[in-house]
Design a protein around this motif. Structure first.
Motif, PDB file in Angstrom:
ATOM      1  N   VAL A 188      25.309 -23.211 -31.497  1.00 39.92           N
ATOM      2  CA  VAL A 188      25.607 -23.371 -30.078  1.00 39.92           C
ATOM      3  C   VAL A 188      27.097 -23.612 -29.964  1.00 39.92           C
ATOM      4  CG1 VAL A 188      23.346 -24.189 -29.360  1.00 39.92           C
ATOM      5  CG2 VAL A 188      25.013 -25.826 -30.165  1.00 39.92           C
ATOM      6  N   GLY A 189      27.688 -23.037 -28.931  1.00 43.47           N
ATOM      7  CA  GLY A 189      29.125 -23.198 -28.731  1.00 43.47           C
ATOM      8  C   GLY A 189      29.487 -24.651 -28.464  1.00 43.47           C
ATOM      9  N   GLY A 190      30.720 -25.000 -28.755  1.00 48.98           N
ATOM     10  CA  GLY A 190      31.191 -26.373 -28.558  1.00 48.98           C
ATOM     11  C   GLY A 190      31.148 -26.814 -27.113  1.00 48.98           C
ATOM     12  N   LYS A 191      31.129 -25.899 -26.188  1.00 51.57           N
ATOM     13  CA  LYS A 191      31.097 -26.236 -24.764  1.00 51.57           C
ATOM     14  C   LYS A 191      29.671 -26.327 -24.223  1.00 51.57           C
ATOM     15  CE  LYS A 191      35.595 -24.298 -23.767  1.00 51.57           C
ATOM     16  NZ  LYS A 191      36.379 -23.467 -22.853  1.00 51.57           N
ATOM     17  N   LYS A 224      33.911 -18.523 -17.294  1.00 43.64           N
ATOM     18  CA  LYS A 224      33.228 -17.234 -17.382  1.00 43.64           C
ATOM     19  C   LYS A 224      33.638 -16.536 -18.687  1.00 43.64           C
ATOM     20  CE  LYS A 224      32.473 -12.897 -14.949  1.00 43.64           C
ATOM     21  NZ  LYS A 224      32.645 -12.146 -13.716  1.00 43.64           N
ATOM     22  N   GLY A 225      32.635 -16.104 -19.470  1.00 38.05           N
ATOM     23  CA  GLY A 225      32.898 -15.406 -20.729  1.00 38.05           C
ATOM     24  C   GLY A 225      32.872 -16.304 -21.952  1.00 38.05           C
ATOM     25  N   ASP A 226      32.784 -17.631 -21.775  1.00 36.37           N
ATOM     26  CA  ASP A 226      32.694 -18.531 -22.938  1.00 36.37           C
ATOM     27  C   ASP A 226      31.404 -18.245 -23.709  1.00 36.37           C
ATOM     28  OD1 ASP A 226      35.049 -19.803 -22.338  1.00 36.37           O
ATOM     29  OD2 ASP A 226      34.106 -21.634 -21.534  1.00 36.37           O
ATOM     30  N   ALA A 227      31.493 -18.213 -25.039  1.00 39.16           N
ATOM     31  CA  ALA A 227      30.317 -18.024 -25.884  1.00 39.16           C
ATOM     32  C   ALA A 227      29.571 -19.344 -25.973  1.00 39.16           C
ATOM     33  CB  ALA A 227      30.728 -17.536 -27.259  1.00 39.16           C
ATOM     34  N   LEU A 228      28.304 -19.327 -25.562  1.00 40.98           N
ATOM     35  CA  LEU A 228      27.532 -20.566 -25.508  1.00 40.98           C
ATOM     36  C   LEU A 228      26.447 -20.652 -26.575  1.00 40.98           C
ATOM     37  CD1 LEU A 228      27.098 -20.737 -21.636  1.00 40.98           C
ATOM     38  CD2 LEU A 228      28.828 -21.864 -23.044  1.00 40.98           C
ATOM     39  N   ILE A 229      25.727 -19.564 -26.794  1.00 47.30           N
ATOM     40  CA  ILE A 229      24.599 -19.554 -27.732  1.00 47.30           C
ATOM     41  C   ILE A 229      24.748 -18.366 -28.664  1.00 47.30           C
ATOM     42  CG2 ILE A 229      22.073 -19.375 -27.940  1.00 47.30           C
ATOM     43  CD1 ILE A 229      22.812 -21.874 -26.473  1.00 47.30           C
ATOM     44  N   PHE A 230      24.482 -18.590 -29.953  1.00 46.10           N
ATOM     45  CA  PHE A 230      24.548 -17.520 -30.959  1.00 46.10           C
ATOM     46  C   PHE A 230      23.172 -17.383 -31.607  1.00 46.10           C
ATOM     47  CE2 PHE A 230      28.690 -19.400 -30.491  1.00 46.10           C
ATOM     48  CZ  PHE A 230      29.540 -18.301 -30.395  1.00 46.10           C
ATOM     49  N   ILE A 231      22.562 -16.204 -31.450  1.00 47.75           N
ATOM     50  CA  ILE A 231      21.249 -15.920 -32.032  1.00 47.75           C
ATOM     51  C   ILE A 231      21.467 -15.101 -33.302  1.00 47.75           C
ATOM     52  CG2 ILE A 231      19.061 -14.696 -31.636  1.00 47.75           C
ATOM     53  CD1 ILE A 231      19.352 -15.499 -28.685  1.00 47.75           C
ATOM     54  N   SER A 285      18.923 -26.983 -23.031  1.00 50.21           N
ATOM     55  CA  SER A 285      17.756 -27.149 -23.911  1.00 50.21           C
ATOM     56  C   SER A 285      17.819 -26.212 -25.104  1.00 50.21           C
ATOM     57  CB  SER A 285      16.465 -26.915 -23.118  1.00 50.21           C
ATOM     58  OG  SER A 285      16.419 -25.571 -22.683  1.00 50.21           O
ATOM     59  N   ALA A 286      18.972 -26.060 -25.690  1.00 55.11           N
ATOM     60  CA  ALA A 286      19.096 -25.187 -26.852  1.00 55.11           C
ATOM     61  C   ALA A 286      19.696 -25.974 -28.011  1.00 55.11           C
ATOM     62  CB  ALA A 286      19.977 -23.991 -26.524  1.00 55.11           C
TER      63      ALA A 286
END
Length: 188
Positions: free
Chosen positions: A21-24, A33-40, A174-175
């Motif tokens: 999960v991204g640091g933010k 807008k465009g920040d990476a939040l979740i990496f699958i 909730s991730a």
């Protein structure tokens, strides 16, 4: 009272295991807008892209093979038509000679058989060209399906990273790394 101008639900776009999960990605955390939040996990999606590209190359190779075969059949048709002309001239000449009584009936019949064989060869090549033309249409459709499948696989690969669709603040997060998610699971 402060109320959000718009509310966006963040949902997973693909199935898989969250690997980071991204640091933010924090409750109440600000995002742009465009920040990476979740990496699958991308492994299966990378393999899918490779598989779909291989299927596309295979479909293109089949189409190329059929095109080459149809060119050969067209050349053979031209040759067969030339043979048919020659055998027709030979048959007519032998028929005239036979009518005058200077040629045996067997020679005339052999020329007739040869003429029929040449006609059959021409028709066989025409039929093969028609069949190959239909196969070209089928293969062209397979190429179009394969190209679409590659695009879809590439899109799924891109969607393994969930980006912030707007600038704002996160709520109801909730991730967590290791969690399995399916398409449309609400994550924040």
């Amino acid at each position: 009272t402060v109320v959000a101008g718009s509310v966006v639900e963040l949902r997973s776009l693909v199935d898989g295991r969250i690997i980071d999960v991204g640091g933010k990605f924090l409750e109440g955390g600000p995002v742009k807008k465009g920040d990476a939040l979740i990496f699958i996990d991308r492994f299966d999606y990378k393999l899918e892209v490779v598989d779909k590209k291989a299927a596309l190359r295979e479909a293109l190779a089949r189409l190329k093979e059929i095109n080459a075969e149809i060119q050969t059949q067209r050349s053979m048709l031209r040759i067969s038509k030339a043979q048919l002309k020659l055998r027709k001239v030979d048959f007519d000449r032998k028929q005239n000679l036979s009518a005058k009584g200077t040629l045996s009936r067997k020679s005339r019949d052999d020329a007739g058989i040869s003429l029929n064989d040449a006609r059959q060869a021409v028709e066989k090549h025409r039929q093969t060209i028609d069949r190959l033309s239909a196969r070209i249409e089928q293969s062209s459709a397979a190429v179009a399906r394969s190209k679409a499948a590659v695009k879809k696989a590439e899109r799924n690969l891109i969607e393994t990273v969930l980006l912030a669709p707007e600038t704002g603040y996160l709520a109801d997060t909730s991730a967590a790394a290791g969690r399995l998610v399916t398409k449309n699971d609400r994550l924040a």
